[in-house]
Design a protein around this motif. Sequence first.
Motif, mmCIF file in Angstrom:
data_model
loop_
_atom_site.group_PDB
_atom_site.id
_atom_site.type_symbol
_atom_site.label_atom_id
_atom_site.label_comp_id
_atom_site.label_asym_id
_atom_site.label_seq_id
_atom_site.Cartn_x
_atom_site.Cartn_y
_atom_site.Cartn_z
ATOM 1 N N UNK A 31 12.998 2.148 -2.231
ATOM 2 C CA UNK A 31 14.114 1.416 -2.844
ATOM 3 C C UNK A 31 15.208 1.117 -1.817
ATOM 4 N N UNK A 32 15.498 2.096 -0.957
ATOM 5 C CA UNK A 32 16.511 1.890 0.078
ATOM 6 C C UNK A 32 16.075 0.818 1.073
ATOM 7 N N UNK A 33 14.801 0.835 1.429
ATOM 8 C CA UNK A 33 14.281 -0.149 2.379
ATOM 9 C C UNK A 33 14.312 -1.551 1.784
ATOM 10 N N UNK A 49 0.811 -1.226 0.000
ATOM 11 C CA UNK A 49 0.000 0.000 0.000
ATOM 12 C C UNK A 49 0.844 1.275 0.000
ATOM 13 N N UNK A 50 2.175 1.088 -0.041
ATOM 14 C CA UNK A 50 3.107 2.222 -0.132
ATOM 15 C C UNK A 50 2.958 3.193 1.036
ATOM 16 N N UNK A 51 3.042 2.679 2.266
ATOM 17 C CA UNK A 51 2.949 3.534 3.458
ATOM 18 C C UNK A 51 4.042 3.170 4.457
ATOM 19 N N UNK A 52 4.347 4.122 5.305
ATOM 20 C CA UNK A 52 5.269 3.901 6.413
ATOM 21 C C UNK A 52 4.612 4.454 7.675
ATOM 22 N N UNK A 53 4.552 3.651 8.726
ATOM 23 C CA UNK A 53 3.849 4.041 9.956
ATOM 24 C C UNK A 53 4.838 4.211 11.102
ATOM 25 N N UNK A 54 4.741 5.333 11.774
ATOM 26 C CA UNK A 54 5.595 5.605 12.937
ATOM 27 C C UNK A 54 4.790 5.259 14.173
ATOM 28 N N UNK A 90 9.153 6.914 -3.024
ATOM 29 C CA UNK A 90 9.820 5.913 -3.879
ATOM 30 C C UNK A 90 11.302 5.723 -3.566
ATOM 31 N N UNK A 91 12.035 6.811 -3.336
ATOM 32 C CA UNK A 91 13.459 6.697 -3.048
ATOM 33 C C UNK A 91 13.697 5.907 -1.760
#
Length: 345
Positions: free
Chosen positions: A194-196, A150-155, A190-191
């Motif tokens: 790719x790193x993740x 889903x292209x998300x990052x959760x803190x 996106x950047x």
Amino acid sequence: MDKWLKYKKPRVSKLTYDEYRSGIKRAKQFFKKDTFYIDTIRPIDIQDYYNSILSSGAKTSTLKNRHLCMHNLFEYAVKLDLIPFNPTSRVEMPKLEKHDATFYSKEELDSLFSVFVDDRMEIVVHIAAYYGLRRCEILGLQWDSIDFENKTITIRRKVITVMGDGGEYETICENKLKTNATRRTLPLVPHIERLLSAKKKQQEYYRKMLRGGYNNDYLNFVCTDDFGNLIKPEYVTSHFRYVVDKNGLRHLRFHDLRHTCASLLIANHIPLKAIQDWLGHANFQTTANIYSHLDFSSRVESAETISSILGDAETGINSKRTEPKQETRGRKKKKSDCSSDNVQP
């Protein structure tokens, strides 16, 4: 003091408790020189204590933390009817020193990224610059917080260092964040995606290669070294400073990457309210206090707006003005100097 600490321990986070314990330790050192009782301490005694903190060279931010500790302590004593009022409420506090944050330009960030290539902290630095996350939030990232689909990052977690009951410092991960605003879900850039992805493959590779030499205690964490060890908060600060100085880059604290992220967003006309949500500030006032002076574009827009509104008024005023009379060249002749036939009009 010890009873109050015992009361607060299960009611606050480990980091807050650690700060309280540090404050109580400092207070004990000061008040032990005389015989003080909870019902005999006066505001002047508290003021003397605060003055001793400042005279030792501590910053006003340190004094603020000590004051919060003492205020809560005496508030507890008021609640228990041990004292009639809180003496800290009658003490004058100095004005907090404002820290002037340092910001990197896009070109400087590119230089910073280049010196961290293949460094164990490469992904830490990139996440800090792209998302403006706090150090503890970056280190607290686990793979279940990264949703590649889903292209998300959760803190949702933080990694901090506190003093344990044995008197030694220990690094822990807490699921409880400071405020609801701190817990947030953001789009996966996106950047960074790719790193993740590369980081996840790297972890799997080193785990297979090192086998028993790989630390399996932190398999769920994103920010680990080649041996699977969790990167610690103190290392982030010290190693970042070392790399910046070694490569002759302009001085920048790691936390200033958070400010750099905000400054770049503001420079590209992102509203402060959106930046508040991005950085996870609990209220808009915090964001405004830190970054409103950078929002010059909104001032330019205001100038253009007021100019367009009042521009016609300026034209109207000018159109009503009369041209100044031209002065007659030379000295006017007196009437007595002129003949009746040669009088100048």
